[in-house]
Scaffold this active site. Sequence first.
Site, PDB file in Angstrom:
ATOM      1  N   GLY A 329      67.453  55.104  52.305  1.00 21.08           N
ATOM      2  CA  GLY A 329      68.067  55.483  54.002  1.00 21.08           C
ATOM      3  C   GLY A 329      66.811  55.623  54.909  1.00 21.08           C
ATOM      4  CE1 TYR A 391      70.383  59.855  57.735  1.00 15.62           C
ATOM      5  CE2 TYR A 391      71.471  61.524  58.805  1.00 15.62           C
ATOM      6  CZ  TYR A 391      70.587  60.294  57.617  1.00 15.62           C
ATOM      7  OH  TYR A 391      70.725  61.187  56.256  1.00 15.62           O
TER       8      TYR A 391
HETATM    9  P1  NAD Z   1      62.498  59.392  51.855  1.00 16.70           P
HETATM   10  O1  NAD Z   1      62.418  58.763  53.552  1.00 16.70           O
HETATM   11  O2  NAD Z   1      61.991  59.973  51.259  1.00 16.70           O
HETATM   12  O3  NAD Z   1      63.271  58.099  50.989  1.00 16.70           O
HETATM   13  C1  NAD Z   1      63.804  57.323  50.998  1.00 16.70           C
HETATM   14  C2  NAD Z   1      63.292  56.101  50.287  1.00 16.70           C
HETATM   15  O4  NAD Z   1      64.252  54.452  50.843  1.00 16.70           O
HETATM   16  C3  NAD Z   1      62.299  55.569  51.337  1.00 16.70           C
HETATM   17  O5  NAD Z   1      61.444  55.247  49.978  1.00 16.70           O
HETATM   18  C4  NAD Z   1      61.642  53.750  51.739  1.00 16.70           C
HETATM   19  O6  NAD Z   1      60.853  53.100  51.277  1.00 16.70           O
HETATM   20  C5  NAD Z   1      63.201  52.838  51.171  1.00 16.70           C
HETATM   21  N1  NAD Z   1      63.498  52.304  52.206  1.00 16.70           N
HETATM   22  C6  NAD Z   1      63.668  52.743  53.108  1.00 16.70           C
HETATM   23  N2  NAD Z   1      64.439  51.653  53.961  1.00 16.70           N
HETATM   24  C7  NAD Z   1      64.794  50.607  52.837  1.00 16.70           C
HETATM   25  C8  NAD Z   1      64.764  49.719  52.454  1.00 16.70           C
HETATM   26  N3  NAD Z   1      65.196  48.520  53.857  1.00 16.70           N
HETATM   27  N4  NAD Z   1      64.777  48.534  51.704  1.00 16.70           N
HETATM   28  C9  NAD Z   1      64.316  49.205  50.249  1.00 16.70           C
HETATM   29  N5  NAD Z   1      63.754  50.347  50.799  1.00 16.70           N
HETATM   30  C10 NAD Z   1      64.202  51.145  51.480  1.00 16.70           C
HETATM   31  O7  NAD Z   1      64.231  60.081  52.275  1.00 16.70           O
HETATM   32  P2  NAD Z   1      64.757  60.913  51.025  1.00 16.70           P
HETATM   33  O8  NAD Z   1      65.360  62.493  51.939  1.00 16.70           O
HETATM   34  O9  NAD Z   1      65.080  60.689  49.635  1.00 16.70           O
HETATM   35  O10 NAD Z   1      66.334  60.622  51.140  1.00 16.70           O
HETATM   36  C11 NAD Z   1      67.181  59.204  50.405  1.00 16.70           C
HETATM   37  C12 NAD Z   1      68.708  59.458  50.981  1.00 16.70           C
HETATM   38  O11 NAD Z   1      69.464  60.859  51.257  1.00 16.70           O
HETATM   39  C13 NAD Z   1      68.820  59.559  51.767  1.00 16.70           C
HETATM   40  O12 NAD Z   1      69.909  58.066  51.957  1.00 16.70           O
HETATM   41  C14 NAD Z   1      69.485  60.051  53.338  1.00 16.70           C
HETATM   42  O13 NAD Z   1      69.804  59.724  54.263  1.00 16.70           O
HETATM   43  C15 NAD Z   1      69.930  60.943  51.918  1.00 16.70           C
HETATM   44  N6  NAD Z   1      69.843  62.360  52.889  1.00 16.70           N
HETATM   45  C16 NAD Z   1      69.047  63.489  52.485  1.00 16.70           C
HETATM   46  C17 NAD Z   1      68.648  64.390  53.223  1.00 16.70           C
HETATM   47  C18 NAD Z   1      67.794  64.860  53.144  1.00 16.70           C
HETATM   48  O14 NAD Z   1      67.294  66.765  53.356  1.00 16.70           O
HETATM   49  N7  NAD Z   1      66.753  64.535  52.829  1.00 16.70           N
HETATM   50  C19 NAD Z   1      69.938  64.934  53.487  1.00 16.70           C
HETATM   51  C20 NAD Z   1      70.754  64.022  53.867  1.00 16.70           C
HETATM   52  C21 NAD Z   1      70.969  62.524  53.240  1.00 16.70           C
END
Ligand code: NAD
Length: 485
Positions: A329, A391
């Site tokens: 994401g 988003y």
């Molecule tokens: P992060 O940015 O640390 O990790 C996301 C990973 O997705 C990255 O390694 C990135 O390279 C990969 N990615 C992005 N685009 C891509 C693509 N086109 N193809 C392949 N891989 C791709 O983010 P995170 O905090 O670990 O978040 C993980 C999920 O949880 C996401 O969907 C995010 O929206 C959701 N989320 C996170 C939070 C938070 O507080 N961290 C809150 C709500 C939702």
Amino acid sequence: MSDFLVDLSQHPVFRQTVKQLGLPLPMPEKLRRARGPWEDRPLADRAVVVFTAGGALGNTLATALAPAGAVPHVVGEATDLRPFLSPGEAFGRPPVHHAPGASPPEDLRAHGLVFDATGLRTPAELRALYDGLHPFIGALARCGRVIVLGRPPRTASQPAAAATATALEGFVRSVAKEVGRKGATAHVVYVAPGAEARLTPLLRFLLSDRSAFLTGQPWSIDATAADAPETPFAPSYVRPLEGRTALVTGAARGIGAAIAAHLAAEGARVVCLDRPGDETPLAQVAAAVKGVPLALDITDAAAPERLVDFVKDPAGGGGRLDVLVHNAGITRDKTLGRMSPEYWDQAVAVNLGAVVATTTALLDEGLSDDARIICLSSVSGLAGNVGQTNYSASKAGVVGYVRALAPLVAGRGITINAIAPGFIETRLTAAMPAMTREVARRLSALGQGGEPRDIAELVTFLASTGGKGLTGQSLRACGGMFIGA
Ligand code: NAD
């Protein structure tokens, strides 16, 4: 990133000083989280108080609690004790009886308070909730659990019964906010008639230390996802993913890396996918979980086909995929007036477009019957947020997608659910301005952010055989956020 207030709150001198000075400082409790893989007795020797209240789930509770290691305390008529006697004897956890309306013994520290509200039909009968839990709530232990069980409002024959069942949700959300400061959590679980057997795995999970950051959440258990005639529902509680293959997108870091590690720890062979350019961290995660790396941009037009080919390859997916986790994401924040079309397109393509395209392709070819699909949504996406029209649209779209797809794949025994994390300590949230980050952490029932492993625990539960009772749902994992929860 560590949370200074949670760390400081551990020091008795600090707690005492804040109390004495009457400072308006929240003191979040350090959450008790599980270590190591799943175990047979996650509730070993913990007292769980069951309020029977004329409900229909006595037998299910009796056969769920003692095998999980809990010591059941039954508040109800003497006859309500009966189903608890033989499991109690078999597992060396004889039930303790309390008469209805009794106060708890002085020395009782209850890990769980489980109220069977399936028998309540009218607003007046809701009083039983108050009568049962009012005297016991003070005996709830630090990091304890309150669980109220009801029938789904949509199955009620009368509007008054639907109102009564829905009231449980408001009750539980408030309880969650009241008990959160001691690290305790509260849930309501709606069990469809006929799906009682599928309640046990969820009860074990919610009562265990693996659900530490989940609270104020309604869960629905039903028999929508079909069992094949030759494989009746038989959840396993130790290495539940043995022999299964999982694919985790966005696995190079953050929440995805934690999910890969947890799935592997429970026996899954994990394909770790991330963008080309992230090969180094991806290879490290894949090696650590003894999995297989796959560098692929999921928004590529050819990605669905490449994924199917990879899954079919014996050296890749090994022929078939049992667990699909859409975790990749991105955020591309700007207010609507300032947002470029590229920002809009990128967020929607990664967070929603790729989820739909790759799921569609894998449902055609690659996904096994009885597979589990888990998508990452977001609380801040759902609640709406300044600068996040793209988003929020994509993450709300995920909620609609799982709801619509669940009944279409249920006949194959496949489930699909979404998880909406709140504030999780990752590089994404470490990049927030300090003040915004601090407010986001504290404005929740538990008064702190979650950790990637909190999301990974829920993913693992949903991926297991025992997660089959849940489908089409979007489950918040947010510590009871006050905004949008
Ligand atoms: P992060 O940015 O640390 O990790 C996301 C990973 O997705 C990255 O390694 C990135 O390279 C990969 N990615 C992005 N685009 C891509 C693509 N086109 N193809 C392949 N891989 C791709 O983010 P995170 O905090 O670990 O978040 C993980 C999920 O949880 C996401 O969907 C995010 O929206 C959701 N989320 C996170 C939070 C938070 O507080 N961290 C809150 C709500 C939702």
